[in-house]
Design an enzyme around this catalytic site. Sequence first.
Site, PDB file in Angstrom:
ATOM      1  N   ASP A  10       1.862 -18.889  10.313  1.00 29.79           N
ATOM      2  CA  ASP A  10       2.392 -17.857  11.211  1.00 29.79           C
ATOM      3  C   ASP A  10       3.710 -17.386  10.600  1.00 29.79           C
ATOM      4  OD1 ASP A  10       2.686 -16.293  13.636  1.00 29.79           O
ATOM      5  OD2 ASP A  10       4.217 -17.718  14.248  1.00 29.79           O
ATOM      6  N   SER A  11       4.334 -16.419  11.237  1.00 27.96           N
ATOM      7  CA  SER A  11       5.639 -15.966  10.749  1.00 27.96           C
ATOM      8  C   SER A  11       6.750 -16.960  11.081  1.00 27.96           C
ATOM      9  CB  SER A  11       5.989 -14.619  11.385  1.00 27.96           C
ATOM     10  OG  SER A  11       6.162 -14.789  12.776  1.00 27.96           O
ATOM     11  N   CYS A  73      -1.756 -16.306  14.157  1.00 25.76           N
ATOM     12  CA  CYS A  73      -0.876 -15.137  14.220  1.00 25.76           C
ATOM     13  C   CYS A  73      -1.715 -13.935  14.634  1.00 25.76           C
ATOM     14  CB  CYS A  73      -0.270 -14.900  12.834  1.00 25.76           C
ATOM     15  SG  CYS A  73       0.671 -13.366  12.730  1.00 25.76           S
ATOM     16  N   GLU A 152      12.397 -16.970  18.633  1.00 24.83           N
ATOM     17  CA  GLU A 152      12.831 -17.658  17.400  1.00 24.83           C
ATOM     18  C   GLU A 152      14.274 -18.141  17.518  1.00 24.83           C
ATOM     19  OE1 GLU A 152      11.379 -18.500  14.390  1.00 24.83           O
ATOM     20  OE2 GLU A 152       9.389 -17.786  14.977  1.00 24.83           O
ATOM     21  N   CYS A 184       0.193 -12.555  21.051  1.00 28.77           N
ATOM     22  CA  CYS A 184       1.055 -13.041  19.976  1.00 28.77           C
ATOM     23  C   CYS A 184       1.214 -14.534  20.238  1.00 28.77           C
ATOM     24  CB  CYS A 184       2.407 -12.335  20.046  1.00 28.77           C
ATOM     25  SG  CYS A 184       3.658 -13.085  18.981  1.00 28.77           S
ATOM     26  N   HIS A 186       3.467 -16.477  19.596  1.00 29.84           N
ATOM     27  CA  HIS A 186       4.802 -16.898  20.055  1.00 29.84           C
ATOM     28  C   HIS A 186       4.881 -16.961  21.585  1.00 29.84           C
ATOM     29  CE1 HIS A 186       6.332 -16.071  15.981  1.00 29.84           C
ATOM     30  NE2 HIS A 186       7.498 -16.563  16.349  1.00 29.84           N
TER      31      HIS A 186
HETATM   32  N1  DGL Z   1       3.206 -15.051  16.090  1.00 33.62           N
HETATM   33  C1  DGL Z   1       2.792 -13.881  15.411  1.00 33.62           C
HETATM   34  C2  DGL Z   1       1.769 -13.124  16.190  1.00 33.62           C
HETATM   35  O1  DGL Z   1       0.955 -13.783  16.786  1.00 33.62           O
HETATM   36  C3  DGL Z   1       3.835 -13.130  14.633  1.00 33.62           C
HETATM   37  C4  DGL Z   1       4.890 -12.438  15.427  1.00 33.62           C
HETATM   38  C5  DGL Z   1       5.965 -11.784  14.600  1.00 33.62           C
HETATM   39  O2  DGL Z   1       6.439 -12.369  13.630  1.00 33.62           O
HETATM   40  O3  DGL Z   1       6.335 -10.650  14.944  1.00 33.62           O
HETATM   41  O4  DGL Z   1       1.691 -11.939  16.224  1.00 33.62           O
END
Ligand code: DGL
Length: 268
Positions: A10-11, A73, A152, A184, A186
Amino acid sequence: MNNKAIGIFDSGVGGLSCVKELLHILPGEDIKYLGDTLRMPYGIKTIEELHRCACDNVDFLQRRGVKLIAAACGTVSSNVPKENMANLTVPFVDVIRPTVTAALAATRSKRIGIIATPATIKANSMGRRLEEMDSDIKVIGVPCPDFVPLIESGHLDDDIIRKSAQSYLAEIKAFGADTLILGCTHYPLISKVIREILGDDVALIDSGREAATGIKTALESLGLLNEKTSGGKTEFFVTNNTEAFDAVAGIFLGENANIKSVLKDIKE
Ligand code: DGL
């Protein structure tokens, strides 16, 4: 049987929503997790940039000998189909199919909301898939660009994230969705706040958790499960700022998880 690790990327901390569920449903599996924190956030990148990130992440994990890779992600899953990752040599799982399947199973009113990054909402992969699977489904997608930077930096349960969530979720409430996809990975980290705002009658679909279900199904059908049924090891790699990652991961996975990520260059 295959005792190699599962690779997840993931990011940043978002894919931990997948890891959390995996630790629960496949406790014998080893996991190598990559958070590409140097290039985070992904949700405002172009398709070309996302393609480069996805291919680099795949290479990074394949160099470490994983047996399967999951894009935990929504942004990569929505914008970079696996057919476009020419370097991929192992089975690959994304969040789209398991997430929309869970949302369809949950909805009664057939009104489904999706909150996700701008790039995911723009690609509309989940919305399209939902409408293909059931033509009566009505979908609303709301981009939430502030969530990832806030999560984050550790705003998981405070007035700042609550205020931001209240404004994004107003549209979902007005639409009358009975099911909300956290598109997302996150966003499950702030599901308590989302739940407070929407109440108990809206089903929340956690894309990270559903990705874990997708991984389990794939490993079972490919005969790639680990022999062990407990005692799996998880390693965390990040491309920037181990301290910030470890702090948020500790809150989400629990202090006992004692996360100590390792800083790596993506080309290493
Ligand atoms: N967690 C990721 C997603 O599901 C990446 C979010 C990001 O870095 O903007 O989209």
